[in-house]
Enzyme design. Structure first.
Site, PDB file in Angstrom:
ATOM      1  N   LYS A 125      26.112  63.484  62.117  1.00 30.39           N
ATOM      2  CA  LYS A 125      25.530  62.528  63.071  1.00 30.39           C
ATOM      3  C   LYS A 125      26.011  62.902  64.464  1.00 30.39           C
ATOM      4  O   LYS A 125      27.051  63.559  64.615  1.00 30.39           O
ATOM      5  CB  LYS A 125      26.006  61.109  62.736  1.00 30.39           C
ATOM      6  CG  LYS A 125      25.192  60.016  63.383  1.00 30.39           C
ATOM      7  CD  LYS A 125      23.916  59.700  62.609  1.00 30.39           C
ATOM      8  CE  LYS A 125      23.010  58.776  63.377  1.00 30.39           C
ATOM      9  NZ  LYS A 125      21.825  58.366  62.606  1.00 30.39           N
ATOM     10  N   ASP A 165      17.385  58.989  66.455  1.00 29.63           N
ATOM     11  CA  ASP A 165      17.962  57.711  66.018  1.00 29.63           C
ATOM     12  C   ASP A 165      17.721  56.760  67.188  1.00 29.63           C
ATOM     13  O   ASP A 165      16.807  57.008  67.997  1.00 29.63           O
ATOM     14  CB  ASP A 165      19.471  57.877  65.710  1.00 29.63           C
ATOM     15  CG  ASP A 165      20.079  56.645  65.052  1.00 29.63           C
ATOM     16  OD1 ASP A 165      19.731  56.343  63.906  1.00 29.63           O
ATOM     17  OD2 ASP A 165      20.900  55.958  65.694  1.00 29.63           O
TER      18      ASP A 165
HETATM   19  P1  NDP Z   1      14.875  52.435  68.281  1.00 31.79           P
HETATM   20  O1  NDP Z   1      15.687  52.849  69.447  1.00 31.79           O
HETATM   21  O2  NDP Z   1      13.475  52.917  68.145  1.00 31.79           O
HETATM   22  O3  NDP Z   1      14.836  50.842  68.198  1.00 31.79           O
HETATM   23  C1  NDP Z   1      15.995  50.081  68.097  1.00 31.79           C
HETATM   24  C2  NDP Z   1      15.611  48.627  68.181  1.00 31.79           C
HETATM   25  O4  NDP Z   1      16.758  47.811  67.969  1.00 31.79           O
HETATM   26  C3  NDP Z   1      15.086  48.234  69.556  1.00 31.79           C
HETATM   27  O5  NDP Z   1      14.203  47.164  69.432  1.00 31.79           O
HETATM   28  C4  NDP Z   1      16.375  47.809  70.264  1.00 31.79           C
HETATM   29  O6  NDP Z   1      16.171  46.933  71.356  1.00 31.79           O
HETATM   30  C5  NDP Z   1      17.099  47.096  69.151  1.00 31.79           C
HETATM   31  N1  NDP Z   1      18.549  47.169  69.383  1.00 31.79           N
HETATM   32  C6  NDP Z   1      19.294  48.286  69.559  1.00 31.79           C
HETATM   33  N2  NDP Z   1      20.581  47.962  69.780  1.00 31.79           N
HETATM   34  C7  NDP Z   1      20.628  46.622  69.735  1.00 31.79           C
HETATM   35  C8  NDP Z   1      21.665  45.683  69.869  1.00 31.79           C
HETATM   36  N3  NDP Z   1      22.922  46.079  70.110  1.00 31.79           N
HETATM   37  N4  NDP Z   1      21.357  44.367  69.749  1.00 31.79           N
HETATM   38  C9  NDP Z   1      20.081  43.963  69.509  1.00 31.79           C
HETATM   39  N5  NDP Z   1      19.044  44.815  69.359  1.00 31.79           N
HETATM   40  C10 NDP Z   1      19.330  46.110  69.476  1.00 31.79           C
HETATM   41  O7  NDP Z   1      15.732  52.832  67.002  1.00 31.79           O
HETATM   42  P2  NDP Z   1      15.268  53.010  65.495  1.00 31.79           P
HETATM   43  O8  NDP Z   1      14.203  52.031  65.172  1.00 31.79           O
HETATM   44  O9  NDP Z   1      15.053  54.439  65.254  1.00 31.79           O
HETATM   45  O10 NDP Z   1      16.607  52.627  64.724  1.00 31.79           O
HETATM   46  C11 NDP Z   1      16.917  51.283  64.335  1.00 31.79           C
HETATM   47  C12 NDP Z   1      18.013  51.312  63.275  1.00 31.79           C
HETATM   48  O11 NDP Z   1      17.547  52.061  62.143  1.00 31.79           O
HETATM   49  C13 NDP Z   1      19.313  51.981  63.694  1.00 31.79           C
HETATM   50  O12 NDP Z   1      20.389  51.346  63.021  1.00 31.79           O
HETATM   51  C14 NDP Z   1      19.155  53.396  63.160  1.00 31.79           C
HETATM   52  O13 NDP Z   1      20.405  54.021  62.953  1.00 31.79           O
HETATM   53  C15 NDP Z   1      18.465  53.111  61.852  1.00 31.79           C
HETATM   54  N6  NDP Z   1      17.740  54.240  61.278  1.00 31.79           N
HETATM   55  C16 NDP Z   1      16.736  54.862  61.968  1.00 31.79           C
HETATM   56  C17 NDP Z   1      16.054  55.912  61.380  1.00 31.79           C
HETATM   57  C18 NDP Z   1      14.879  56.543  62.028  1.00 31.79           C
HETATM   58  O14 NDP Z   1      14.219  57.366  61.376  1.00 31.79           O
HETATM   59  N7  NDP Z   1      14.528  56.198  63.258  1.00 31.79           N
HETATM   60  C19 NDP Z   1      16.454  56.435  60.053  1.00 31.79           C
HETATM   61  C20 NDP Z   1      17.461  55.667  59.394  1.00 31.79           C
HETATM   62  C21 NDP Z   1      18.095  54.628  60.022  1.00 31.79           C
HETATM   63  P3  NDP Z   1      16.254  47.528  72.868  1.00 31.79           P
HETATM   64  O15 NDP Z   1      14.982  48.300  73.046  1.00 31.79           O
HETATM   65  O16 NDP Z   1      16.362  46.329  73.727  1.00 31.79           O
HETATM   66  O17 NDP Z   1      17.487  48.391  72.907  1.00 31.79           O
END
Ligand code: NDP
Length: 443
Positions: A125, A165
């Protein structure tokens, strides 16, 4: 003192300022007890001591120039945790909260998650405390180019293959890939999540969200239930959340919430996904903008998705977003299934509430493995120099997720913890990596 307790004490002593890493290792090692008690080969081969220590950790300076001509400096990370079953594989996270503890917790979880996919990928990671939010495209490019100028020497298609991510989507992967190619002269599958014009895989964008729903469906099916007609709450509005919403809707569910780090939306009519995608994927806007054209929807500042009455909860934002009180509220309101889309979204106390209440609970390392599984399928296509159709990739993804469910559910049964998929996933993921480590000798 037991083997697990001994190793956990050492992990805590060696990593005192890394709460997320300690939380992840504690949860995993504790759930391996039934396996470790049944076979002493893991202790004899010091597998826990080795698997909790990354093979390599790289930290580096990332200097770049902003639009005002000012020099900015961020910190870059790549933790190459375990290569027993394949090249290191795991995403890059760009978010101000990123530090070594978070990257190590994610890397550690990634080892077992990648093992569960049944594909030949090790765990790693990386990321940076850089925040792409509010930056111009030129600033993001300048940052990505500088980040890759250091990272390129540590990665390669057969050594370490990063992906996206939080904060790293198609735009960032494109800038990173361009810089890798420019420095090395190699046109190779060194990153996944690439655009379709330069080696990306169809269905990779959808994969984590779709995979989450495929696995949740398999869990519901074993319990004689389905998603059709159910009310679903989703947190987040990023890549995972949007496509989990799409697949849940395709399965007849009504998704009523989405959120970002500033607030959340409740739409009693069901989320209008096209509108949300336009706000998030096209305009890079905030959830709040949704209410302008949806008069029945409510917007609330802060956190609150888990207070909404639902049948199924899919946390898809970030780590530790469901605490004990949130979990109790979900259960009290009748939620009977939780599928974790984000990494470690439930605190250990929240997981305990879910397990004690005997609701269906699919832990992240199984439930969100669809993203990395499809990344591995992207690597296969790059090696073959071929592109598979959307349907081909999607059907492989569905098979993989259903296979993962079967595997973790049987592992839980085999070790006397029927229905506890936390134990099932950790044991099933661990055994393959541990056996490969034993076979490869002390390394
Ligand atoms: P994105 O950056 O596309 O989206 C993240 C979302 O979560 C946004 O809506 C963001 O809001 C919100 N968010 C992030 N940090 C916080 C916080 N501290 N408090 C509240 N809301 C928050 O990321 P992904 O959708 O790719 O990833 C989401 C999760 O899924 C993560 O945990 C990631 O590790 C996990 N994941 C992702 C994969 C992938 O293929 N993308 C694969 C496996 C796991 P804002 O825009 O305001 O920051």
């Amino acid at each position: 003192m037991s083997y697990v307790d001994n190793v956990l004490e050492t992990v805590k002593a060696k990593n005192p300022a890394q709460p997320e890493f300690i939380e992840a290792t504690t949860t995993v090692l504790n759930s391996l007890r039934p396996l470790l008690d049944s076979d002493d080969k893991y202790e004899k081969n010091a597998i826990l001591e080795r698997i909790t220590e990354p093979e390599r950790q790289i930290m580096f300076r990332v200097p770049w120039v902003d639009d005002n001509g000012k020099i900015q400096v961020n910190r870059g990370f790549r933790v190459q945790f375990n290569s027993a079953i394949g090249p290191y594989k795991g995403g890059l996270r760009f978010h101000p909260s990123v530090n070594l503890s978070i990257i190590k917790f994610l890397g550690f979880e990634q080892i077992l998650k990648n093992s569960l996919t049944t594909l030949p990928i090790g765990g790693g990671k990386g990321g940076s405390d850089f925040d792409p939010k509010g930056k111009s495209d030129r600033e993001v490019m300048a940052f990505c180019q500088s980040f890759m100028t250091e990272l390129y020497r540590h990665i390669g298609k057969d050594t370490d293959v990063p992906a996206g991510d939080i904060g790293v989507g198609g735009r960032e992967i494109g800038f990173l890939y361009g810089q890798y190619k420019r420095i090395t002269g190699l046109y190779e599958g060194v990153l996944t999540g690439k655009g379709l014009t330069y080696g990306g895989s169809l269905a990779r964008t959808e994969a984590t969200g779709y995979g989450l729903v495929y696995l949740t469906n398999a869990m519901l099916k074993e319990a004689g239930k389905s998603m059709n007609g159910k009310t679903v709450v989703i947190s987040g509005s990023g890549n995972v959340a949007l496509y989990a919403c799409q697949k849940a809707q395709q399965n007849g569910a009504k998704v009523v919430t989405m959120s970002d780090s500033t607030g959340w939306i409740y739409d009693p009519n069901g989320i209008d996904l096209d509108a949300m995608r336009e706000i998030k994927e096209v305009k890079r806007g905030r959830c709040k903008e949704y209410i302008a054209n949806h008069p029945k929807a409510e917007y609330h500042d802060g956190k609150g998705v888990w207070s909404v009455k639902c049948d199924i909860a899919l946390p898809c934002a970030t780590q530790n977003e469901i605490n004990e009180d949130d979990a109790k509220m979900l259960v009290k309101n009748g939620c009977f299934a939780v599928g974790e889309g984000a990494n470690m979204p439930s605190t250990p106390e929240a997981i305990k509430v879910f397990l004690d209440s005997h609701i269906l609970f699919a832990p992240a390392k199984a439930a969100n493995a669809g993203g990395v599984a499809t990344s591995a399928l992207e690597m296969s296509q790059n090696s073959e120099r071929l592109s598979w159709t959307f349907e081909e990739v999607d059907s492989k993804l569905k098979n993989i997720m259903e296979g993962i469910y079967e595997n973790i559910s049987s592992a839980a049964k085999k070790y006397g913890c029927e229905g506890n998929l936390v134990v099932g996933a950790n044991i099933a993921g661990f055994v393959k990596v541990a056996d490969a480590m034993i076979a490869q000798g002390v390394c």
